[in-house]
Design a protein around this motif. Structure first.
Motif, PDB file in Angstrom:
ATOM      1  N   HIS A 137       1.053  -1.185   0.033  1.00 46.87           N
ATOM      2  CA  HIS A 137       0.075   0.341   0.752  1.00 46.87           C
ATOM      3  C   HIS A 137       1.151   1.452  -0.131  1.00 46.87           C
ATOM      4  CE1 HIS A 137      -2.534  -2.989   1.271  1.00 46.87           C
ATOM      5  NE2 HIS A 137      -3.319  -3.116   0.488  1.00 46.87           N
ATOM      6  N   ALA A 138      -0.040   2.778  -0.270  1.00 49.19           N
ATOM      7  CA  ALA A 138       1.131   3.793  -0.987  1.00 49.19           C
ATOM      8  C   ALA A 138       0.726   4.568   0.904  1.00 49.19           C
ATOM      9  CB  ALA A 138      -0.016   4.634  -1.141  1.00 49.19           C
ATOM     10  N   PRO A 139       1.832   5.469   0.387  1.00 49.90           N
ATOM     11  CA  PRO A 139       1.862   5.449   2.098  1.00 49.90           C
ATOM     12  C   PRO A 139       0.553   7.664   2.114  1.00 49.90           C
ATOM     13  CG  PRO A 139       3.817   6.228   0.912  1.00 49.90           C
ATOM     14  CD  PRO A 139       3.191   5.834   0.203  1.00 49.90           C
ATOM     15  N   VAL A 140      -0.217   6.983   3.243  1.00 47.81           N
ATOM     16  CA  VAL A 140      -0.782   8.378   3.284  1.00 47.81           C
ATOM     17  C   VAL A 140      -0.236   9.359   3.462  1.00 47.81           C
ATOM     18  CG1 VAL A 140      -2.851   9.207   4.708  1.00 47.81           C
ATOM     19  CG2 VAL A 140      -2.469   6.746   4.553  1.00 47.81           C
ATOM     20  N   LEU A 141      -0.596  10.986   2.737  1.00 50.64           N
ATOM     21  CA  LEU A 141       0.048  11.717   2.474  1.00 50.64           C
ATOM     22  C   LEU A 141      -0.811  12.663   3.641  1.00 50.64           C
ATOM     23  CD1 LEU A 141       0.606  12.523  -1.603  1.00 50.64           C
ATOM     24  CD2 LEU A 141       1.366  11.568   0.221  1.00 50.64           C
ATOM     25  N   GLY A 142      -0.110  12.819   5.689  1.00 48.01           N
ATOM     26  CA  GLY A 142      -1.050  13.839   5.554  1.00 48.01           C
ATOM     27  C   GLY A 142      -1.210  15.374   5.085  1.00 48.01           C
ATOM     28  N   SER A 143      -1.895  15.931   6.393  1.00 49.87           N
ATOM     29  CA  SER A 143      -3.003  17.285   5.760  1.00 49.87           C
ATOM     30  C   SER A 143      -1.769  18.412   5.605  1.00 49.87           C
ATOM     31  CB  SER A 143      -3.352  17.644   6.916  1.00 49.87           C
ATOM     32  OG  SER A 143      -2.958  17.869   8.077  1.00 49.87           O
ATOM     33  N   GLN A 144      -0.210  18.300   5.836  1.00 43.69           N
ATOM     34  CA  GLN A 144       1.000  18.768   4.916  1.00 43.69           C
ATOM     35  C   GLN A 144       0.955  19.391   3.921  1.00 43.69           C
ATOM     36  OE1 GLN A 144       1.193  16.223   7.313  1.00 43.69           O
ATOM     37  NE2 GLN A 144       3.084  15.429   7.424  1.00 43.69           N
ATOM     38  N   TRP A 145       0.748  17.684   2.811  1.00 45.83           N
ATOM     39  CA  TRP A 145       1.006  17.638   1.387  1.00 45.83           C
ATOM     40  C   TRP A 145       0.260  18.674   0.612  1.00 45.83           C
ATOM     41  CZ3 TRP A 145       5.171  16.473  -0.162  1.00 45.83           C
ATOM     42  CH2 TRP A 145       6.505  15.404   1.280  1.00 45.83           C
ATOM     43  N   GLN A 146       0.165  20.046  -0.157  1.00 45.72           N
ATOM     44  CA  GLN A 146      -0.816  20.126  -0.803  1.00 45.72           C
ATOM     45  C   GLN A 146       0.278  20.090  -2.346  1.00 45.72           C
ATOM     46  OE1 GLN A 146      -0.718  24.290  -1.073  1.00 45.72           O
ATOM     47  NE2 GLN A 146      -2.594  24.765  -0.477  1.00 45.72           N
ATOM     48  N   GLU A 147      -1.334  19.838  -3.210  1.00 43.47           N
ATOM     49  CA  GLU A 147      -1.726  19.340  -4.295  1.00 43.47           C
ATOM     50  C   GLU A 147      -1.721  20.093  -5.229  1.00 43.47           C
ATOM     51  OE1 GLU A 147      -5.353  16.893  -5.542  1.00 43.47           O
ATOM     52  OE2 GLU A 147      -4.693  18.097  -7.781  1.00 43.47           O
ATOM     53  N   VAL A 148      -0.553  20.174  -6.011  1.00 45.10           N
ATOM     54  CA  VAL A 148       0.145  22.242  -6.251  1.00 45.10           C
ATOM     55  C   VAL A 148      -0.160  21.815  -8.279  1.00 45.10           C
ATOM     56  CG1 VAL A 148       2.025  22.250  -4.891  1.00 45.10           C
ATOM     57  CG2 VAL A 148       1.935  20.501  -6.490  1.00 45.10           C
ATOM     58  N   GLY A 158      -8.327   1.965 -21.621  1.00 43.45           N
ATOM     59  CA  GLY A 158      -9.730   2.843 -20.988  1.00 43.45           C
ATOM     60  C   GLY A 158      -9.758   2.796 -19.631  1.00 43.45           C
ATOM     61  N   LEU A 159      -8.438   3.244 -18.987  1.00 46.69           N
ATOM     62  CA  LEU A 159      -8.630   3.416 -17.671  1.00 46.69           C
ATOM     63  C   LEU A 159      -8.131   4.567 -17.195  1.00 46.69           C
ATOM     64  CD1 LEU A 159      -8.415   1.457 -15.240  1.00 46.69           C
ATOM     65  CD2 LEU A 159      -6.104   1.424 -15.214  1.00 46.69           C
ATOM     66  N   PRO A 160      -8.806   5.716 -16.383  1.00 44.25           N
ATOM     67  CA  PRO A 160      -8.198   6.629 -16.381  1.00 44.25           C
ATOM     68  C   PRO A 160      -7.301   6.330 -14.763  1.00 44.25           C
ATOM     69  CG  PRO A 160     -10.712   6.107 -15.799  1.00 44.25           C
ATOM     70  CD  PRO A 160     -10.081   4.719 -15.993  1.00 44.25           C
ATOM     71  N   PHE A 161      -6.473   7.582 -15.464  1.00 45.62           N
ATOM     72  CA  PHE A 161      -5.820   8.188 -14.132  1.00 45.62           C
ATOM     73  C   PHE A 161      -5.268   9.760 -14.287  1.00 45.62           C
ATOM     74  CE2 PHE A 161      -2.068   8.750 -16.703  1.00 45.62           C
ATOM     75  CZ  PHE A 161      -2.109   7.662 -17.529  1.00 45.62           C
ATOM     76  N   ALA A 162      -4.607   9.975 -12.730  1.00 48.70           N
ATOM     77  CA  ALA A 162      -4.612  11.348 -12.993  1.00 48.70           C
ATOM     78  C   ALA A 162      -1.900  11.611 -12.374  1.00 48.70           C
ATOM     79  CB  ALA A 162      -4.896  12.486 -11.846  1.00 48.70           C
ATOM     80  N   PHE A 163      -1.972  12.160 -13.306  1.00 55.32           N
ATOM     81  CA  PHE A 163      -0.731  12.558 -12.846  1.00 55.32           C
ATOM     82  C   PHE A 163      -0.873  13.228 -11.645  1.00 55.32           C
ATOM     83  CE2 PHE A 163       1.016  11.077 -16.938  1.00 55.32           C
ATOM     84  CZ  PHE A 163       1.152  10.020 -16.658  1.00 55.32           C
ATOM     85  N   VAL A 164      -0.535  13.071 -10.529  1.00 57.10           N
ATOM     86  CA  VAL A 164      -0.664  14.666  -9.792  1.00 57.10           C
ATOM     87  C   VAL A 164       0.808  14.891  -8.874  1.00 57.10           C
ATOM     88  CG1 VAL A 164      -1.782  14.945  -7.177  1.00 57.10           C
ATOM     89  CG2 VAL A 164      -2.654  13.158  -9.152  1.00 57.10           C
ATOM     90  N   CYS A 165       0.528  16.502  -8.557  1.00 59.23           N
ATOM     91  CA  CYS A 165       2.210  16.472  -7.876  1.00 59.23           C
ATOM     92  C   CYS A 165       1.580  16.901  -6.365  1.00 59.23           C
ATOM     93  CB  CYS A 165       2.770  17.874  -8.182  1.00 59.23           C
ATOM     94  SG  CYS A 165       4.653  17.815  -7.908  1.00 59.23           S
ATOM     95  N   TYR A 166       1.878  16.877  -5.047  1.00 60.59           N
ATOM     96  CA  TYR A 166       2.093  16.972  -3.540  1.00 60.59           C
ATOM     97  C   TYR A 166       3.360  17.623  -3.463  1.00 60.59           C
ATOM     98  CZ  TYR A 166      -2.179  13.967  -3.836  1.00 60.59           C
ATOM     99  OH  TYR A 166      -3.284  13.707  -4.168  1.00 60.59           O
ATOM    100  N   GLN A 167       3.166  18.555  -2.539  1.00 58.12           N
ATOM    101  CA  GLN A 167       4.480  19.200  -2.284  1.00 58.12           C
ATOM    102  C   GLN A 167       4.281  19.182  -0.921  1.00 58.12           C
ATOM    103  OE1 GLN A 167       5.603  23.146  -4.932  1.00 58.12           O
ATOM    104  NE2 GLN A 167       6.441  21.918  -5.737  1.00 58.12           N
ATOM    105  N   ARG A 168       5.498  19.573   0.025  1.00 56.65           N
ATOM    106  CA  ARG A 168       5.452  19.709   1.206  1.00 56.65           C
ATOM    107  C   ARG A 168       4.641  20.891   1.357  1.00 56.65           C
ATOM    108  NH1 ARG A 168       6.204  17.402   5.666  1.00 56.65           N
ATOM    109  NH2 ARG A 168       7.943  15.289   4.314  1.00 56.65           N
ATOM    110  N   GLN A 169       4.506  21.483   2.639  1.00 56.86           N
ATOM    111  CA  GLN A 169       3.834  22.626   2.981  1.00 56.86           C
ATOM    112  C   GLN A 169       5.204  23.639   4.151  1.00 56.86           C
ATOM    113  OE1 GLN A 169       1.652  23.941   0.959  1.00 56.86           O
ATOM    114  NE2 GLN A 169       0.472  25.217   3.004  1.00 56.86           N
ATOM    115  N   PRO A 170       5.601  24.687   3.545  1.00 59.79           N
ATOM    116  CA  PRO A 170       6.257  24.665   4.622  1.00 59.79           C
ATOM    117  C   PRO A 170       5.988  25.346   6.219  1.00 59.79           C
ATOM    118  CG  PRO A 170       6.054  26.343   2.463  1.00 59.79           C
ATOM    119  CD  PRO A 170       5.223  25.674   2.402  1.00 59.79           C
ATOM    120  N   ALA A 171       6.590  24.616   6.924  1.00 60.35           N
ATOM    121  CA  ALA A 171       5.853  24.972   8.022  1.00 60.35           C
ATOM    122  C   ALA A 171       6.029  26.185   8.822  1.00 60.35           C
ATOM    123  CB  ALA A 171       6.838  23.390   9.346  1.00 60.35           C
TER     124      ALA A 171
END
Ligand code: FOL
Length: 171
Positions: A137-148, A158-171
């Protein structure tokens, strides 16, 4: 020298599955091409089971330095290659990877993703819009990760998919 950025890259099903019996559960050539393009010219860091899972003709992954993490002290890659480095743990693997001065891509598997997420700056996830059976299983990305960014596609099968980039929010 500022350390090279650490990226994770994986493809996951809607239910979080990334693998089954040490293989990818799907056939998604568009994603493989994306993986190859993203990691080209960089250093890939992987666990030993992921190394074993690579098709032999793509081992080591060509055009990239490969770092393999294993606790087995005598482990050697087969085939032997100048572009394969062996590390005893993730910390050593990342130090080896960063010393090479190229972008660092953590390419799995589940154990290595879980351990490296805390050290990553950016995560590229191929999100597949279907559930698959699996045992990794994939790791779970917590709320500090933002979709950019998100790029939607439909594969030739026929399989739908998306390339998604997440970046860590500066603390
Ligand atoms: N990340 C993403 N987005 N998709 C994946 O399938 C993926 N797979 C792994 C890690 N991160 C991923 C680990 N598994 C190959 C095979 C399995 C694999 C990683 C790479 C592989 O054969 N790659 C070749 C391309 C082969 C081809 O063109 O069909 C390569 O040169 O990268």
């Amino acid at each position: 020298m500022t350390p090279a950025r650490i990226h994770l890259i994986f493809a996951r099903a809607r239910n979080g599955v990334i693998g089954r019996d040490n293989q990818l559960p799907w056939h998604l050539p568009e994603d493989m091409a994306f993986f190859k393009q993203k990691t080209a010219g960089g250093t890939v860091v992987m666990g030993r089971k992921t190394w074993d899972s690579l098709p032999p003709r793509f081992r080591p992954l060509p055009g990239r330095d490969n770092v393999v993490v294993t606790r087995q002290s005598g482990w050697q890659p087969s085939p032997a290659s100048e572009r394969v480095h062996v590390a005893a743990d993730l910390e050593q693997a990342l130090a080896t990877a960063q010393a090479l001065g190229q972008p660092v891509w953590v390419i799995g598997g589940a154990q290595i993703y879980a351990q490296s997420l805390a050290l990553a700056d950016e995560v590229w996830v191929t999100e597949i819009d279907q559930d698959f059976d699996g045992d990794a299983h994939a790791p779970v990305l917590g709320s500090q990760w933002q979709e950019v960014s998100r790029e939607r596609h439909t594969s030739s099968n026929g399989l739908p998919f998306a390339f998604v980039c997440y970046q860590r929010q500066p603390a």
